[in-house]
Write a protein that holds these residues in place. Structure first.
Motif, PDB file in Angstrom:
ATOM      1  N   SER A   1      13.461 -32.788-100.315  1.00  0.00           N
ATOM      2  CA  SER A   1      12.008 -32.816-100.444  1.00  0.00           C
ATOM      3  C   SER A   1      11.498 -31.419-100.772  1.00  0.00           C
ATOM      4  O   SER A   1      12.027 -30.419-100.292  1.00  0.00           O
ATOM      5  CB  SER A   1      11.362 -33.341 -99.163  1.00  0.00           C
ATOM      6  OG  SER A   1      11.622 -32.484 -98.089  1.00  0.00           O
ATOM      7  N   CYS A   2      10.459 -31.383-101.579  1.00  0.00           N
ATOM      8  CA  CYS A   2       9.902 -30.117-102.018  1.00  0.00           C
ATOM      9  C   CYS A   2       9.179 -29.424-100.866  1.00  0.00           C
ATOM     10  O   CYS A   2       8.378 -30.041-100.171  1.00  0.00           O
ATOM     11  CB  CYS A   2       8.948 -30.369-103.181  1.00  0.00           C
ATOM     12  SG  CYS A   2       8.124 -28.882-103.742  1.00  0.00           S
ATOM     13  N   THR A   3       9.479 -28.163-100.689  1.00  0.00           N
ATOM     14  CA  THR A   3       8.849 -27.396 -99.623  1.00  0.00           C
ATOM     15  C   THR A   3       7.367 -27.199 -99.893  1.00  0.00           C
ATOM     16  O   THR A   3       6.565 -27.079 -98.983  1.00  0.00           O
ATOM     17  CB  THR A   3       9.513 -26.006 -99.518  1.00  0.00           C
ATOM     18  OG1 THR A   3      10.912 -26.153 -99.610  1.00  0.00           O
ATOM     19  CG2 THR A   3       9.165 -25.340 -98.207  1.00  0.00           C
ATOM     20  N   SER A   4       7.018 -27.164-101.157  1.00  0.00           N
ATOM     21  CA  SER A   4       5.643 -26.846-101.528  1.00  0.00           C
ATOM     22  C   SER A   4       4.742 -28.079-101.562  1.00  0.00           C
ATOM     23  O   SER A   4       3.721 -28.123-100.905  1.00  0.00           O
ATOM     24  CB  SER A   4       5.643 -26.135-102.881  1.00  0.00           C
ATOM     25  OG  SER A   4       4.336 -25.833-103.271  1.00  0.00           O
TER      26      SER A   4
ATOM     27  N   PRO B   1      18.372 -32.761-106.490  1.00  0.00           N
ATOM     28  CA  PRO B   1      17.499 -31.635-106.831  1.00  0.00           C
ATOM     29  C   PRO B   1      17.814 -31.060-108.192  1.00  0.00           C
ATOM     30  O   PRO B   1      17.905 -29.855-108.357  1.00  0.00           O
ATOM     31  CB  PRO B   1      17.802 -30.641-105.716  1.00  0.00           C
ATOM     32  CG  PRO B   1      19.214 -30.913-105.339  1.00  0.00           C
ATOM     33  CD  PRO B   1      19.465 -32.371-105.588  1.00  0.00           C
TER      34      PRO B   1
ATOM     35  N   TRP C   1      15.690 -28.295-109.748  1.00  0.00           N
ATOM     36  CA  TRP C   1      14.918 -27.710-108.663  1.00  0.00           C
ATOM     37  C   TRP C   1      15.414 -26.303-108.364  1.00  0.00           C
ATOM     38  O   TRP C   1      16.516 -25.933-108.738  1.00  0.00           O
ATOM     39  CB  TRP C   1      15.043 -28.558-107.407  1.00  0.00           C
ATOM     40  CG  TRP C   1      14.293 -29.865-107.456  1.00  0.00           C
ATOM     41  CD1 TRP C   1      14.114 -30.650-108.558  1.00  0.00           C
ATOM     42  CD2 TRP C   1      13.652 -30.525-106.370  1.00  0.00           C
ATOM     43  NE1 TRP C   1      13.393 -31.751-108.203  1.00  0.00           N
ATOM     44  CE2 TRP C   1      13.102 -31.708-106.876  1.00  0.00           C
ATOM     45  CE3 TRP C   1      13.505 -30.218-105.011  1.00  0.00           C
ATOM     46  CZ2 TRP C   1      12.399 -32.591-106.061  1.00  0.00           C
ATOM     47  CZ3 TRP C   1      12.811 -31.107-104.209  1.00  0.00           C
ATOM     48  CH2 TRP C   1      12.259 -32.275-104.737  1.00  0.00           C
TER      49      TRP C   1
ATOM     50  N   HIS D   1      13.692 -26.158-100.864  1.00  0.00           N
ATOM     51  CA  HIS D   1      13.744 -26.665-102.224  1.00  0.00           C
ATOM     52  C   HIS D   1      12.356 -26.690-102.845  1.00  0.00           C
ATOM     53  O   HIS D   1      11.385 -27.083-102.204  1.00  0.00           O
ATOM     54  CB  HIS D   1      14.322 -28.079-102.236  1.00  0.00           C
ATOM     55  CG  HIS D   1      15.684 -28.167-101.607  1.00  0.00           C
ATOM     56  ND1 HIS D   1      16.821 -27.760-102.254  1.00  0.00           N
ATOM     57  CD2 HIS D   1      16.065 -28.587-100.389  1.00  0.00           C
ATOM     58  CE1 HIS D   1      17.856 -27.943-101.449  1.00  0.00           C
ATOM     59  NE2 HIS D   1      17.431 -28.434-100.310  1.00  0.00           N
ATOM     60  N   LEU D   2      12.304 -26.292-104.084  1.00  0.00           N
ATOM     61  CA  LEU D   2      11.069 -26.412-104.857  1.00  0.00           C
ATOM     62  C   LEU D   2      11.347 -27.335-106.029  1.00  0.00           C
ATOM     63  O   LEU D   2      12.310 -27.145-106.761  1.00  0.00           O
ATOM     64  CB  LEU D   2      10.622 -25.047-105.387  1.00  0.00           C
ATOM     65  CG  LEU D   2       9.893 -24.108-104.425  1.00  0.00           C
ATOM     66  CD1 LEU D   2       9.521 -22.829-105.160  1.00  0.00           C
ATOM     67  CD2 LEU D   2       8.646 -24.761-103.863  1.00  0.00           C
ATOM     68  N   CYS D   3      10.510 -28.335-106.212  1.00  0.00           N
ATOM     69  CA  CYS D   3      10.706 -29.255-107.325  1.00  0.00           C
ATOM     70  C   CYS D   3      10.494 -28.532-108.652  1.00  0.00           C
ATOM     71  O   CYS D   3      10.001 -27.412-108.689  1.00  0.00           O
ATOM     72  CB  CYS D   3       9.752 -30.447-107.201  1.00  0.00           C
ATOM     73  SG  CYS D   3       8.012 -30.038-107.380  1.00  0.00           S
TER      74      CYS D   3
ATOM     75  N   CYS E   1       6.900 -27.299-109.106  1.00  0.00           N
ATOM     76  CA  CYS E   1       6.520 -26.171-108.255  1.00  0.00           C
ATOM     77  C   CYS E   1       7.316 -24.929-108.624  1.00  0.00           C
ATOM     78  O   CYS E   1       6.815 -23.817-108.507  1.00  0.00           O
ATOM     79  CB  CYS E   1       6.729 -26.523-106.793  1.00  0.00           C
ATOM     80  SG  CYS E   1       5.585 -27.764-106.189  1.00  0.00           S
ATOM     81  N   SER E   2       8.558 -25.130-109.069  1.00  0.00           N
ATOM     82  CA  SER E   2       9.360 -23.998-109.517  1.00  0.00           C
ATOM     83  C   SER E   2       8.672 -23.299-110.664  1.00  0.00           C
ATOM     84  O   SER E   2       8.595 -22.080-110.703  1.00  0.00           O
ATOM     85  CB  SER E   2      10.744 -24.461-109.973  1.00  0.00           C
ATOM     86  OG  SER E   2      11.423 -25.104-108.930  1.00  0.00           O
TER      87      SER E   2
END
Ligand code: ZN
Length: 50
Positions: free
Chosen positions: A3-6, A14, A17, A28-30, A33-34
């Motif tokens: 799951s995305c942290t943001s 991922p 990601w 993790h950032l999707c 969001c990355s």
């Protein structure tokens, strides 16, 4: 499952990601969001690049 942290979106893998390993564990950032994150970092260095 990650799951995305943001933004909190989840995905089965991922792919594309960004994974950051911190003292608290992996974050993790999707892909979206990355990009936003990268843009804000790069933006501070070289606004013209974007
Ligand atoms: Zn996200």
């Amino acid at each position: 499952m990650v799951s995305c942290t943001s933004c909190g979106v989840t995905a089965e893998s991922p792919l594309g990601w960004t994974t950051d390993v911190t003292e608290r564990g992996a974050q993790h950032l999707c892909d979206r969001c990355s990009r936003d994150n990268l843009r804000s970092i790069e933006g501070r260095l070289d606004p013209a690049y974007w």
